[in-house]
Design a protein around this motif. Structure first.
Motif, mmCIF file in Angstrom:
data_model
loop_
_atom_site.group_PDB
_atom_site.id
_atom_site.type_symbol
_atom_site.label_atom_id
_atom_site.label_comp_id
_atom_site.label_asym_id
_atom_site.label_seq_id
_atom_site.Cartn_x
_atom_site.Cartn_y
_atom_site.Cartn_z
ATOM 1 N N THR A 146 21.664 64.322 47.164
ATOM 2 C CA THR A 146 22.838 65.089 47.219
ATOM 3 C C THR A 146 24.163 64.626 47.450
ATOM 4 O OG1 THR A 146 22.573 65.139 49.644
ATOM 5 C CG2 THR A 146 21.439 66.794 48.455
ATOM 6 N N TYR A 156 28.198 67.854 45.152
ATOM 7 C CA TYR A 156 27.015 68.772 45.350
ATOM 8 C C TYR A 156 27.168 70.239 45.986
ATOM 9 C CZ TYR A 156 22.096 69.670 46.585
ATOM 10 O OH TYR A 156 20.705 70.003 46.671
ATOM 11 N N TYR A 165 24.041 70.454 41.593
ATOM 12 C CA TYR A 165 25.188 70.322 41.067
ATOM 13 C C TYR A 165 25.194 71.389 40.007
ATOM 14 C CZ TYR A 165 24.623 65.391 43.112
ATOM 15 O OH TYR A 165 24.580 64.547 44.130
#
Length: 621
Positions: A339, A366, A373
Protein backbone atom coordinates in the motif's frame (compact mmCIF):
# COMPACT_ATOMS: atom_id res chain seq x y z
CA UNK A 1 -65.58 5.45 3.96
CA UNK A 2 -68.63 4.97 6.23
CA UNK A 3 -69.34 7.24 9.23
CA UNK A 4 -68.90 4.25 11.50
CA UNK A 5 -65.48 3.43 10.04
CA UNK A 6 -64.43 7.08 10.32
CA UNK A 7 -65.40 7.20 13.99
CA UNK A 8 -63.51 3.98 14.63
CA UNK A 9 -60.38 5.30 13.00
CA UNK A 10 -60.62 8.62 14.84
CA UNK A 11 -60.97 6.72 18.09
CA UNK A 12 -57.93 4.59 17.31
CA UNK A 13 -55.85 7.65 16.40
CA UNK A 14 -56.97 9.42 19.59
CA UNK A 15 -55.96 6.40 21.67
CA UNK A 16 -52.55 6.31 20.00
CA UNK A 17 -52.13 10.04 20.60
CA UNK A 18 -52.86 9.57 24.30
CA UNK A 19 -50.21 6.84 24.52
CA UNK A 20 -47.65 8.98 22.70
CA UNK A 21 -48.57 12.04 24.72
CA UNK A 22 -46.94 10.69 27.85
CA UNK A 23 -49.35 8.26 29.54
CA UNK A 24 -46.48 5.88 30.09
CA UNK A 25 -44.62 4.64 33.14
CA UNK A 26 -41.34 4.37 31.22
CA UNK A 27 -38.77 6.95 32.19
CA UNK A 28 -37.86 9.25 29.29
CA UNK A 29 -34.45 10.09 30.67
CA UNK A 30 -31.56 8.40 32.41
CA UNK A 31 -30.48 11.65 34.07
CA UNK A 32 -29.88 12.04 37.79
CA UNK A 33 -32.85 12.09 40.14
CA UNK A 34 -33.58 15.09 42.37
CA UNK A 35 -35.11 13.64 45.55
CA UNK A 36 -33.79 10.08 45.86
CA UNK A 37 -30.51 8.61 44.63
CA UNK A 38 -28.39 5.41 44.73
CA UNK A 39 -26.18 5.81 47.80
CA UNK A 40 -24.52 2.48 48.48
CA UNK A 41 -24.47 -0.69 46.40
CA UNK A 42 -22.17 -3.07 44.57
CA UNK A 43 -19.31 -0.86 43.41
CA UNK A 44 -21.29 2.31 44.15
CA UNK A 45 -20.86 4.94 46.86
CA UNK A 46 -22.45 8.38 46.51
CA UNK A 47 -22.80 11.10 49.10
CA UNK A 48 -25.27 13.20 47.11
CA UNK A 49 -27.65 12.99 44.18
CA UNK A 50 -25.10 14.57 41.81
CA UNK A 51 -23.88 12.01 39.28
CA UNK A 52 -25.61 9.13 41.03
CA UNK A 53 -28.04 8.34 38.20
CA UNK A 54 -31.10 6.19 38.79
CA UNK A 55 -29.81 2.58 38.78
CA UNK A 56 -28.19 0.47 41.46
CA UNK A 57 -26.75 -3.04 41.71
CA UNK A 58 -26.79 -5.31 44.76
CA UNK A 59 -25.68 -8.79 45.78
CA UNK A 60 -28.17 -11.44 46.91
CA UNK A 61 -27.88 -12.62 50.52
CA UNK A 62 -30.06 -13.19 53.55
CA UNK A 63 -28.64 -10.18 55.38
CA UNK A 64 -27.61 -8.07 52.38
CA UNK A 65 -28.98 -4.69 51.40
CA UNK A 66 -28.37 -1.59 49.31
CA UNK A 67 -29.01 1.97 50.36
CA UNK A 68 -31.14 4.75 48.89
CA UNK A 69 -30.25 8.33 49.77
CA UNK A 70 -32.95 10.95 50.35
CA UNK A 71 -32.02 14.55 49.55
CA UNK A 72 -32.37 17.23 52.22
CA UNK A 73 -35.88 18.46 53.06
CA UNK A 74 -37.76 15.79 51.09
CA UNK A 75 -41.39 15.05 51.93
CA UNK A 76 -43.51 12.34 50.36
CA UNK A 77 -43.82 8.57 50.14
CA UNK A 78 -41.41 5.80 49.06
CA UNK A 79 -42.92 2.58 47.70
CA UNK A 80 -41.23 -0.63 46.59
CA UNK A 81 -41.95 -3.48 44.16
CA UNK A 82 -39.98 -6.73 44.08
CA UNK A 83 -38.64 -6.32 47.61
CA UNK A 84 -39.04 -4.71 51.02
CA UNK A 85 -37.49 -1.81 52.92
CA UNK A 86 -35.26 -2.38 55.92
CA UNK A 87 -34.36 0.38 58.33
CA UNK A 88 -34.48 4.12 57.59
CA UNK A 89 -32.25 6.65 59.33
CA UNK A 90 -33.03 10.37 59.14
CA UNK A 91 -30.36 12.93 60.02
CA UNK A 92 -33.07 15.59 59.85
CA UNK A 93 -36.84 15.43 59.59
CA UNK A 94 -38.32 11.94 59.80
CA UNK A 95 -38.36 8.71 57.76
CA UNK A 96 -40.87 6.11 59.01
CA UNK A 97 -40.91 2.56 57.60
CA UNK A 98 -44.32 0.89 57.42
CA UNK A 99 -44.80 -2.32 59.42
CA UNK A 100 -45.02 -4.41 56.23
CA UNK A 101 -41.83 -2.84 54.84
CA UNK A 102 -43.53 -1.75 51.62
CA UNK A 103 -43.41 2.01 52.13
CA UNK A 104 -41.51 4.80 53.88
CA UNK A 105 -43.14 8.10 54.88
CA UNK A 106 -40.79 11.08 54.57
CA UNK A 107 -41.29 14.43 56.28
CA UNK A 108 -38.74 17.19 55.56
CA UNK A 109 -36.23 14.37 55.64
CA UNK A 110 -32.56 13.96 54.92
CA UNK A 111 -32.26 10.20 55.18
CA UNK A 112 -30.71 6.87 54.25
CA UNK A 113 -33.10 3.98 53.55
CA UNK A 114 -31.98 0.34 53.41
CA UNK A 115 -33.47 -1.94 50.75
CA UNK A 116 -33.18 -5.66 51.50
CA UNK A 117 -31.65 -7.86 48.75
CA UNK A 118 -32.15 -11.47 49.90
CA UNK A 119 -32.64 -12.98 46.43
CA UNK A 120 -31.65 -12.43 42.80
CA UNK A 121 -34.11 -10.26 40.91
CA UNK A 122 -35.27 -6.75 40.09
CA UNK A 123 -36.49 -4.17 42.61
CA UNK A 124 -37.98 -0.75 41.90
CA UNK A 125 -38.15 2.02 44.48
CA UNK A 126 -40.54 4.86 43.58
CA UNK A 127 -40.94 8.27 45.17
CA UNK A 128 -44.25 10.17 45.30
CA UNK A 129 -43.69 13.81 46.18
CA UNK A 130 -45.93 15.50 48.76
CA UNK A 131 -47.91 18.16 46.90
CA UNK A 132 -49.79 19.47 49.96
CA UNK A 133 -50.08 18.43 53.59
CA UNK A 134 -51.13 14.77 53.70
CA UNK A 135 -51.48 14.53 49.90
CA UNK A 136 -48.85 12.93 47.63
CA UNK A 137 -48.56 12.97 43.84
CA UNK A 138 -50.76 10.40 42.11
CA UNK A 139 -47.90 9.24 39.84
CA UNK A 140 -44.30 8.52 40.76
CA UNK A 141 -42.10 11.61 40.73
CA UNK A 142 -38.96 9.53 40.17
CA UNK A 143 -37.65 6.02 40.75
CA UNK A 144 -34.54 3.88 41.13
CA UNK A 145 -34.13 0.49 39.41
CA UNK A 146 -32.16 -2.04 41.47
CA UNK A 147 -30.66 -5.19 39.95
CA UNK A 148 -29.77 -7.92 42.44
CA UNK A 149 -27.13 -10.37 41.19
CA UNK A 150 -26.09 -13.71 42.64
CA UNK A 151 -22.53 -12.53 43.20
CA UNK A 152 -20.53 -9.36 43.39
CA UNK A 153 -20.08 -7.63 40.01
CA UNK A 154 -17.84 -4.71 40.89
CA UNK A 155 -14.16 -5.50 40.58
CA UNK A 156 -14.93 -8.73 38.67
CA UNK A 157 -13.33 -8.71 35.21
CA UNK A 158 -15.73 -8.76 32.26
CA UNK A 159 -14.40 -9.74 28.84
CA UNK A 160 -17.71 -8.71 27.28
CA UNK A 161 -17.42 -5.15 28.59
CA UNK A 162 -13.70 -4.79 27.89
CA UNK A 163 -12.45 -3.89 24.42
CA UNK A 164 -9.38 -4.58 22.27
CA UNK A 165 -9.24 -2.58 19.03
CA UNK A 166 -6.65 -2.22 16.29
CA UNK A 167 -6.03 1.30 14.95
CA UNK A 168 -3.94 2.27 11.96
CA UNK A 169 -0.74 4.18 12.74
CA UNK A 170 0.33 5.60 16.07
CA UNK A 171 -2.62 7.15 17.92
CA UNK A 172 -4.04 7.66 21.41
CA UNK A 173 -7.51 8.55 20.09
CA UNK A 174 -9.79 5.70 21.11
CA UNK A 175 -11.52 3.88 18.25
CA UNK A 176 -14.66 1.74 18.27
CA UNK A 177 -13.83 -0.78 15.54
CA UNK A 178 -10.84 -2.63 14.14
CA UNK A 179 -8.95 -1.17 11.20
CA UNK A 180 -7.32 -3.25 8.48
CA UNK A 181 -3.61 -2.50 8.61
CA UNK A 182 -1.11 -3.22 5.87
CA UNK A 183 2.20 -1.39 6.25
CA UNK A 184 5.62 -1.45 4.59
CA UNK A 185 8.10 -3.82 6.20
CA UNK A 186 10.91 -1.26 6.17
CA UNK A 187 12.35 -1.13 9.69
CA UNK A 188 10.92 1.83 11.60
CA UNK A 189 11.64 2.38 15.29
CA UNK A 190 10.02 5.81 15.50
CA UNK A 191 6.46 5.43 14.24
CA UNK A 192 4.22 2.43 14.88
CA UNK A 193 2.46 0.79 11.95
CA UNK A 194 -0.51 0.14 14.22
CA UNK A 195 -1.73 0.79 17.76
CA UNK A 196 -3.70 -1.79 19.70
CA UNK A 197 -5.90 -0.10 22.29
CA UNK A 198 -7.02 -2.15 25.31
CA UNK A 199 -9.71 -0.91 27.72
CA UNK A 200 -10.42 -3.06 30.80
CA UNK A 201 -13.81 -3.08 32.56
CA UNK A 202 -15.54 -5.01 35.32
CA UNK A 203 -19.02 -6.52 35.14
CA UNK A 204 -20.59 -3.13 35.88
CA UNK A 205 -18.61 -1.44 33.11
CA UNK A 206 -16.36 0.38 35.59
CA UNK A 207 -12.56 0.48 35.35
CA UNK A 208 -10.82 -2.81 36.13
CA UNK A 209 -7.32 -2.85 37.62
CA UNK A 210 -4.87 -5.34 36.13
CA UNK A 211 -1.79 -5.54 33.93
CA UNK A 212 -1.87 -6.41 30.21
CA UNK A 213 0.78 -8.33 28.27
CA UNK A 214 1.08 -8.10 24.47
CA UNK A 215 3.07 -10.85 22.75
CA UNK A 216 3.91 -11.30 19.08
CA UNK A 217 3.10 -15.00 18.73
CA UNK A 218 3.91 -15.26 15.02
CA UNK A 219 5.24 -13.17 12.17
CA UNK A 220 7.44 -10.08 12.05
CA UNK A 221 7.49 -6.84 14.03
CA UNK A 222 8.34 -5.61 17.50
CA UNK A 223 6.05 -4.27 20.24
CA UNK A 224 6.09 -1.48 22.82
CA UNK A 225 3.45 -0.71 25.47
CA UNK A 226 2.31 2.31 27.44
CA UNK A 227 -0.39 3.18 29.98
CA UNK A 228 0.03 6.92 29.37
CA UNK A 229 -1.85 8.28 26.36
CA UNK A 230 0.21 11.47 26.41
CA UNK A 231 3.27 9.55 25.22
CA UNK A 232 1.57 7.94 22.22
CA UNK A 233 2.65 9.59 18.98
CA UNK A 234 4.23 12.50 20.85
CA UNK A 235 7.10 11.32 23.00
CA UNK A 236 9.07 9.10 20.65
CA UNK A 237 11.57 8.34 23.38
CA UNK A 238 8.82 6.70 25.43
CA UNK A 239 6.74 5.06 22.74
CA UNK A 240 9.06 3.35 20.32
CA UNK A 241 10.68 0.01 19.70
CA UNK A 242 14.35 -0.77 19.99
CA UNK A 243 15.59 -2.56 16.89
CA UNK A 244 18.99 -3.06 18.48
CA UNK A 245 17.35 -5.05 21.26
CA UNK A 246 13.98 -6.08 19.72
CA UNK A 247 11.07 -6.71 22.07
CA UNK A 248 8.47 -9.30 21.15
CA UNK A 249 6.48 -9.11 24.38
CA UNK A 250 5.58 -6.13 26.56
CA UNK A 251 3.72 -5.95 29.88
CA UNK A 252 2.00 -2.74 30.95
CA UNK A 253 0.90 -2.14 34.55
CA UNK A 254 -2.54 -0.95 35.54
CA UNK A 255 -0.92 1.72 37.69
CA UNK A 256 0.91 4.75 36.38
CA UNK A 257 4.21 5.90 37.84
CA UNK A 258 2.38 8.24 40.24
CA UNK A 259 0.37 5.32 41.65
CA UNK A 260 -2.91 6.23 39.98
CA UNK A 261 -5.00 3.49 38.40
CA UNK A 262 -5.46 3.31 34.64
CA UNK A 263 -7.84 1.33 32.45
CA UNK A 264 -6.52 2.27 28.98
CA UNK A 265 -3.47 0.54 27.50
CA UNK A 266 -1.67 1.32 24.22
CA UNK A 267 0.58 -1.12 22.36
CA UNK A 268 2.54 0.02 19.32
CA UNK A 269 3.42 -2.58 16.69
CA UNK A 270 6.51 -1.56 14.70
CA UNK A 271 8.06 -2.87 11.47
CA UNK A 272 11.41 -4.59 11.87
CA UNK A 273 12.35 -5.16 8.24
CA UNK A 274 10.69 -8.58 7.88
CA UNK A 275 7.63 -9.30 5.74
CA UNK A 276 4.55 -11.32 6.60
CA UNK A 277 1.55 -11.23 8.92
CA UNK A 278 2.20 -10.38 12.54
CA UNK A 279 -0.22 -11.92 15.07
CA UNK A 280 -0.23 -10.29 18.50
CA UNK A 281 -1.94 -11.86 21.53
CA UNK A 282 -3.15 -9.95 24.63
CA UNK A 283 -3.54 -11.40 28.14
CA UNK A 284 -4.18 -10.36 31.73
CA UNK A 285 -1.77 -11.17 34.55
CA UNK A 286 -3.58 -14.43 35.34
CA UNK A 287 -3.38 -15.58 31.72
CA UNK A 288 -6.93 -14.61 30.71
CA UNK A 289 -6.83 -14.09 26.93
CA UNK A 290 -8.31 -10.79 25.79
CA UNK A 291 -7.91 -11.51 22.08
CA UNK A 292 -5.44 -11.20 19.22
CA UNK A 293 -4.87 -8.83 16.29
CA UNK A 294 -3.14 -9.17 12.92
CA UNK A 295 -1.02 -6.66 10.99
CA UNK A 296 0.40 -7.25 7.52
CA UNK A 297 3.99 -6.08 6.88
CA UNK A 298 4.46 -6.09 3.12
CA UNK A 299 7.67 -5.96 1.14
CA UNK A 300 8.47 -2.81 -0.79
CA UNK A 301 9.31 -4.49 -4.11
CA UNK A 302 6.21 -5.46 -6.13
CA UNK A 303 6.24 -8.99 -7.44
CA UNK A 304 2.72 -9.10 -8.86
CA UNK A 305 0.09 -6.68 -10.14
CA UNK A 306 -3.67 -6.96 -10.72
CA UNK A 307 -5.80 -4.50 -12.69
CA UNK A 308 -9.59 -4.11 -12.51
CA UNK A 309 -11.28 -2.07 -15.24
CA UNK A 310 -13.78 0.17 -13.42
CA UNK A 311 -14.91 2.04 -16.54
CA UNK A 312 -14.81 -0.18 -19.65
CA UNK A 313 -16.31 2.64 -21.80
CA UNK A 314 -14.23 5.82 -21.90
CA UNK A 315 -14.81 9.14 -23.65
CA UNK A 316 -12.91 9.33 -26.95
CA UNK A 317 -10.97 12.41 -25.90
CA UNK A 318 -7.35 13.29 -25.29
CA UNK A 319 -8.47 14.69 -21.93
CA UNK A 320 -8.00 11.83 -19.48
CA UNK A 321 -10.95 10.20 -17.73
CA UNK A 322 -10.29 9.69 -14.02
CA UNK A 323 -10.43 6.40 -12.09
CA UNK A 324 -10.66 4.07 -15.05
CA UNK A 325 -8.29 1.34 -13.79
CA UNK A 326 -7.84 0.06 -10.22
CA UNK A 327 -4.38 -1.39 -9.61
CA UNK A 328 -3.16 -3.54 -6.73
CA UNK A 329 0.46 -4.50 -6.03
CA UNK A 330 1.75 -7.54 -4.11
CA UNK A 331 5.13 -8.55 -2.73
CA UNK A 332 6.97 -11.80 -3.26
CA UNK A 333 6.53 -13.04 0.33
CA UNK A 334 3.10 -14.63 0.44
CA UNK A 335 1.42 -12.07 -1.80
CA UNK A 336 1.07 -9.33 0.80
CA UNK A 337 -0.53 -6.20 -0.65
CA UNK A 338 1.78 -3.19 -0.96
CA UNK A 339 0.00 0.00 0.00
CA UNK A 340 3.06 2.26 0.12
CA UNK A 341 5.14 2.02 -3.00
CA UNK A 342 7.72 4.54 -1.88
CA UNK A 343 6.53 7.20 -4.32
CA UNK A 344 7.59 5.10 -7.31
CA UNK A 345 5.20 5.24 -10.24
CA UNK A 346 3.13 2.76 -12.18
CA UNK A 347 3.38 3.35 -15.92
CA UNK A 348 1.40 2.20 -18.94
CA UNK A 349 1.84 2.20 -22.68
CA UNK A 350 -0.11 1.41 -25.83
CA UNK A 351 1.04 -0.69 -28.75
CA UNK A 352 3.60 0.98 -30.99
CA UNK A 353 1.88 3.13 -33.62
CA UNK A 354 -1.55 2.97 -31.98
CA UNK A 355 -3.85 5.88 -32.85
CA UNK A 356 -6.51 4.96 -30.29
CA UNK A 357 -5.19 5.32 -26.75
CA UNK A 358 -2.63 7.51 -25.02
CA UNK A 359 -0.30 6.72 -22.15
CA UNK A 360 -1.76 6.02 -18.72
CA UNK A 361 -1.38 8.37 -15.75
CA UNK A 362 -1.34 6.51 -12.41
CA UNK A 363 -1.41 7.96 -8.92
CA UNK A 364 1.64 7.28 -6.77
CA UNK A 365 -0.48 7.45 -3.58
CA UNK A 366 -2.59 4.48 -2.51
CA UNK A 367 -6.31 5.21 -2.04
CA UNK A 368 -7.03 3.59 1.33
CA UNK A 369 -10.79 4.09 0.98
CA UNK A 370 -11.02 2.39 -2.42
CA UNK A 371 -8.24 -0.09 -1.59
CA UNK A 372 -6.13 0.41 -4.72
CA UNK A 373 -3.98 2.75 -6.82
CA UNK A 374 -5.93 4.67 -9.50
CA UNK A 375 -5.01 5.11 -13.18
CA UNK A 376 -6.57 7.58 -15.62
CA UNK A 377 -6.65 7.05 -19.40
CA UNK A 378 -7.31 9.22 -22.43
CA UNK A 379 -7.49 8.79 -26.17
CA UNK A 380 -4.64 9.64 -28.51
CA UNK A 381 -3.85 13.32 -29.06
CA UNK A 382 -5.67 13.04 -32.38
CA UNK A 383 -8.24 10.35 -31.56
CA UNK A 384 -9.74 8.30 -34.35
CA UNK A 385 -13.25 9.44 -35.25
CA UNK A 386 -14.96 6.17 -34.46
CA UNK A 387 -12.91 5.42 -31.40
CA UNK A 388 -11.96 1.82 -30.72
CA UNK A 389 -10.58 -0.63 -28.17
CA UNK A 390 -7.15 -0.10 -26.66
CA UNK A 391 -5.11 -2.60 -24.68
CA UNK A 392 -2.73 -1.05 -22.19
CA UNK A 393 0.45 -2.64 -20.85
CA UNK A 394 1.16 -1.62 -17.24
CA UNK A 395 4.31 -2.13 -15.20
CA UNK A 396 5.99 -0.88 -12.05
CA UNK A 397 8.94 1.46 -12.29
CA UNK A 398 11.43 -1.35 -11.77
CA UNK A 399 9.52 -3.59 -14.15
CA UNK A 400 9.11 -6.30 -11.50
CA UNK A 401 5.31 -6.50 -11.91
CA UNK A 402 3.23 -6.19 -15.08
CA UNK A 403 -0.39 -6.49 -16.23
CA UNK A 404 -2.66 -5.60 -19.15
CA UNK A 405 -6.10 -4.03 -19.38
CA UNK A 406 -8.45 -3.03 -22.19
CA UNK A 407 -10.94 -0.16 -22.54
CA UNK A 408 -13.16 1.01 -25.36
CA UNK A 409 -13.33 4.66 -26.45
CA UNK A 410 -16.77 5.97 -27.49
CA UNK A 411 -17.80 9.40 -28.74
CA UNK A 412 -20.38 10.14 -26.03
CA UNK A 413 -22.94 11.71 -28.38
CA UNK A 414 -26.38 10.38 -27.41
CA UNK A 415 -28.54 9.57 -30.41
CA UNK A 416 -31.10 7.69 -28.33
CA UNK A 417 -32.30 8.11 -24.76
CA UNK A 418 -35.02 5.72 -23.63
CA UNK A 419 -36.60 4.86 -20.29
CA UNK A 420 -38.44 1.60 -19.67
CA UNK A 421 -40.51 0.38 -16.74
CA UNK A 422 -42.49 -2.77 -15.93
CA UNK A 423 -45.80 -3.50 -17.62
CA UNK A 424 -47.58 -3.82 -14.27
CA UNK A 425 -47.02 -3.41 -10.54
CA UNK A 426 -48.79 -4.09 -7.28
CA UNK A 427 -50.29 -1.13 -5.41
CA UNK A 428 -47.66 0.57 -3.26
CA UNK A 429 -44.84 -1.61 -4.59
CA UNK A 430 -41.46 -0.42 -5.84
CA UNK A 431 -41.40 0.42 -9.55
CA UNK A 432 -37.94 0.43 -11.18
CA UNK A 433 -37.22 2.41 -14.34
CA UNK A 434 -34.20 1.76 -16.57
CA UNK A 435 -32.58 4.53 -18.62
CA UNK A 436 -30.50 3.56 -21.67
CA UNK A 437 -28.37 6.01 -23.66
CA UNK A 438 -26.58 5.04 -26.91
CA UNK A 439 -24.81 6.80 -29.77
CA UNK A 440 -25.54 6.60 -33.49
CA UNK A 441 -23.55 3.35 -33.83
CA UNK A 442 -25.40 1.72 -30.96
CA UNK A 443 -22.47 2.13 -28.55
CA UNK A 444 -23.30 3.02 -24.97
CA UNK A 445 -22.29 6.43 -23.63
CA UNK A 446 -19.10 6.60 -21.52
CA UNK A 447 -19.30 5.18 -18.02
CA UNK A 448 -19.50 7.79 -15.29
CA UNK A 449 -21.59 10.29 -13.36
CA UNK A 450 -23.75 12.70 -15.37
CA UNK A 451 -24.63 15.86 -13.44
CA UNK A 452 -28.26 17.04 -13.12
CA UNK A 453 -29.35 18.42 -16.50
CA UNK A 454 -26.64 16.61 -18.48
CA UNK A 455 -28.82 13.83 -19.94
CA UNK A 456 -32.34 14.97 -19.00
CA UNK A 457 -33.53 18.43 -18.13
CA UNK A 458 -33.06 19.16 -14.44
CA UNK A 459 -36.72 18.61 -13.53
CA UNK A 460 -39.02 15.98 -12.05
CA UNK A 461 -40.83 13.71 -14.50
CA UNK A 462 -44.33 14.61 -15.65
CA UNK A 463 -46.67 12.14 -13.94
CA UNK A 464 -50.40 11.47 -13.88
CA UNK A 465 -50.27 10.57 -10.17
CA UNK A 466 -48.68 11.90 -7.02
CA UNK A 467 -45.24 10.26 -6.57
CA UNK A 468 -43.54 9.48 -3.27
CA UNK A 469 -40.16 9.31 -5.08
CA UNK A 470 -39.06 11.01 -8.32
CA UNK A 471 -37.16 8.66 -10.68
CA UNK A 472 -34.42 10.55 -12.57
CA UNK A 473 -35.78 13.70 -10.94
CA UNK A 474 -34.57 17.24 -10.33
CA UNK A 475 -31.12 17.58 -8.75
CA UNK A 476 -30.25 13.96 -9.38
CA UNK A 477 -26.92 12.70 -10.73
CA UNK A 478 -27.36 9.83 -13.20
CA UNK A 479 -24.55 7.27 -13.16
CA UNK A 480 -24.22 5.22 -16.34
CA UNK A 481 -22.62 1.79 -16.39
CA UNK A 482 -22.47 0.33 -19.91
CA UNK A 483 -24.93 3.03 -20.93
CA UNK A 484 -27.56 2.03 -18.36
CA UNK A 485 -28.85 3.59 -15.11
CA UNK A 486 -31.79 2.67 -12.87
CA UNK A 487 -34.04 4.60 -10.51
CA UNK A 488 -37.38 3.97 -8.84
CA UNK A 489 -40.66 5.24 -7.45
CA UNK A 490 -43.64 3.56 -5.76
CA UNK A 491 -46.85 2.56 -7.48
CA UNK A 492 -50.07 4.40 -6.63
CA UNK A 493 -53.01 2.36 -5.34
CA UNK A 494 -54.88 2.06 -8.61
CA UNK A 495 -55.09 3.03 -12.25
CA UNK A 496 -52.31 3.32 -14.84
CA UNK A 497 -49.04 5.11 -14.01
CA UNK A 498 -47.73 7.34 -16.81
CA UNK A 499 -44.36 9.13 -16.68
CA UNK A 500 -42.38 11.22 -19.16
CA UNK A 501 -39.15 13.24 -19.13
CA UNK A 502 -37.51 15.80 -21.42
CA UNK A 503 -34.09 15.15 -22.97
CA UNK A 504 -31.41 17.78 -22.41
CA UNK A 505 -30.26 20.03 -25.24
CA UNK A 506 -32.11 22.26 -27.70
CA UNK A 507 -34.74 21.29 -30.24
CA UNK A 508 -33.44 23.95 -32.64
CA UNK A 509 -29.78 22.84 -32.50
CA UNK A 510 -28.14 22.48 -35.93
CA UNK A 511 -25.12 20.61 -34.59
CA UNK A 512 -24.54 17.93 -32.00
CA UNK A 513 -24.04 19.26 -28.47
CA UNK A 514 -20.51 18.62 -27.22
CA UNK A 515 -19.66 16.55 -24.16
CA UNK A 516 -18.39 18.59 -21.22
CA UNK A 517 -16.43 16.92 -18.44
CA UNK A 518 -15.09 18.28 -15.16
CA UNK A 519 -13.13 16.86 -12.24
CA UNK A 520 -14.93 16.48 -8.95
CA UNK A 521 -12.52 17.88 -6.38
CA UNK A 522 -13.98 15.77 -3.57
CA UNK A 523 -13.92 12.44 -5.33
CA UNK A 524 -11.08 13.26 -7.74
CA UNK A 525 -13.27 11.66 -10.39
CA UNK A 526 -14.62 12.67 -13.80
CA UNK A 527 -18.15 14.06 -13.88
CA UNK A 528 -19.96 14.85 -17.14
CA UNK A 529 -21.63 18.24 -16.75
CA UNK A 530 -23.15 17.94 -20.23
CA UNK A 531 -23.75 14.80 -22.23
CA UNK A 532 -23.29 14.91 -25.98
CA UNK A 533 -26.77 15.29 -27.49
CA UNK A 534 -27.27 14.56 -31.20
CA UNK A 535 -29.40 16.85 -33.31
CA UNK A 536 -33.00 15.70 -33.44
CA UNK A 537 -33.31 14.47 -29.84
CA UNK A 538 -32.58 17.68 -27.94
CA UNK A 539 -35.55 18.71 -25.77
CA UNK A 540 -37.52 15.70 -27.05
CA UNK A 541 -40.00 13.88 -24.82
CA UNK A 542 -38.85 10.59 -23.33
CA UNK A 543 -41.91 8.55 -22.38
CA UNK A 544 -41.91 5.32 -20.42
CA UNK A 545 -44.48 2.65 -21.18
CA UNK A 546 -47.61 2.72 -19.06
CA UNK A 547 -47.52 0.73 -15.83
CA UNK A 548 -50.83 -0.91 -15.01
CA UNK A 549 -51.48 -1.14 -11.29
CA UNK A 550 -52.67 -4.70 -10.76
CA UNK A 551 -55.77 -5.30 -8.66
CA UNK A 552 -56.68 -8.01 -6.15
CA UNK A 553 -53.03 -8.96 -5.60
CA UNK A 554 -51.46 -10.54 -2.56
CA UNK A 555 -50.38 -7.09 -1.38
CA UNK A 556 -53.92 -5.77 -1.79
CA UNK A 557 -55.32 -8.84 -0.03
CA UNK A 558 -52.87 -8.34 2.82
CA UNK A 559 -53.86 -4.68 3.04
CA UNK A 560 -57.54 -5.64 3.05
CA UNK A 561 -56.90 -8.26 5.72
CA UNK A 562 -55.11 -5.68 7.82
CA UNK A 563 -58.05 -3.30 7.37
CA UNK A 564 -60.50 -6.05 8.33
CA UNK A 565 -58.45 -6.83 11.43
CA UNK A 566 -58.42 -3.16 12.35
CA UNK A 567 -62.20 -2.97 11.88
CA UNK A 568 -62.69 -6.07 14.03
CA UNK A 569 -60.55 -4.51 16.74
CA UNK A 570 -62.58 -1.32 16.44
CA UNK A 571 -65.81 -3.36 16.72
CA UNK A 572 -64.45 -4.95 19.88
CA UNK A 573 -63.68 -1.50 21.19
CA UNK A 574 -67.24 -0.41 20.31
CA UNK A 575 -68.64 -3.41 22.18
CA UNK A 576 -66.47 -2.63 25.19
CA UNK A 577 -67.59 0.98 25.03
CA UNK A 578 -71.23 -0.12 24.84
CA UNK A 579 -70.76 -2.45 27.81
CA UNK A 580 -69.14 0.37 29.74
CA UNK A 581 -72.03 2.67 28.84
CA UNK A 582 -74.55 0.07 30.02
CA UNK A 583 -72.60 -0.40 33.25
CA UNK A 584 -72.53 3.36 33.74
CA UNK A 585 -76.28 3.55 33.15
CA UNK A 586 -76.80 0.83 35.76
CA UNK A 587 -74.60 2.74 38.19
CA UNK A 588 -76.57 5.92 37.50
CA UNK A 589 -79.88 4.08 38.08
CA UNK A 590 -78.54 2.63 41.32
CA UNK A 591 -77.35 6.08 42.37
CA UNK A 592 -80.82 7.50 41.70
CA UNK A 593 -82.41 4.72 43.76
CA UNK A 594 -79.99 5.27 46.63
CA UNK A 595 -80.60 9.03 46.50
CA UNK A 596 -84.36 8.39 46.67
CA UNK A 597 -83.94 6.07 49.66
CA UNK A 598 -81.72 8.62 51.40
CA UNK A 599 -84.31 11.34 50.81
CA UNK A 600 -86.95 9.06 52.33
CA UNK A 601 -84.81 8.37 55.36
CA UNK A 602 -84.16 12.09 55.74
CA UNK A 603 -87.94 12.74 55.70
CA UNK A 604 -88.49 10.05 58.32
CA UNK A 605 -85.71 11.50 60.52
CA UNK A 606 -87.23 14.96 60.14
CA UNK A 607 -90.65 13.66 61.19
CA UNK A 608 -89.12 11.77 64.12
CA UNK A 609 -87.30 14.92 65.28
CA UNK A 610 -90.59 16.87 65.15
CA UNK A 611 -92.27 14.14 67.22
CA UNK A 612 -89.50 14.22 69.82
CA UNK A 613 -89.86 18.00 70.12
CA UNK A 614 -93.60 17.64 70.72
CA UNK A 615 -93.04 15.01 73.42
CA UNK A 616 -90.42 17.20 75.12
CA UNK A 617 -92.75 20.18 75.08
CA UNK A 618 -95.53 18.07 76.57
CA UNK A 619 -93.35 16.75 79.37
CA UNK A 620 -92.37 20.32 80.30
CA UNK A 621 -95.99 21.12 80.49
Amino acid sequence: MSTKTSIKRIALVAAAALAIGGFSAVSASAADNTYIYPKTGDGVSFSSVTGAGATLTGVAGANNFVQIGVSAGTSGLLTITGGTFGTATASSGSATVATDGLSVTLSSATAVVNVKTPTVGAITVSFFKEVSTGINASTATESIAITVNAAKSSGVFSLAKSTVYLAKGETSTLVTADATVSAPSTANADTAAATVQVVLADSLGAAYLDSVTATIVSGPGVVYGSNDSTTVGIDSASFKASLAAPVYSATVSGRKSDGSEIRNFFFGIFANGQTGTSVVSFKLADGTVLGSKSIVFAGTTPNAMTVTVKKPLVLNSATATKKVLAVKLYDAAGGNEITTYGGASITGAVATGSLVGAAITCDAAYDATAGNYWCSVGAAATPVTAGGTETYSLKTAAGTATATASVKFVNGIAKSISIAGPASADPGSKVTYTLTATDAAGNALPDGAYAPGALLTNANPVANASLTAQPFGAGETITLVAGVATDYTYAPFGGVLQLSWTAAGSASATADRAVTAATDGTLADTVFTAAGIATGIGASTVTAEDVTIAGNTEATAAANAATDAANQAADAADNATQAAAEALAAVNTLATTVATLIDGIKSQIKALNALIVKIKNKLKA
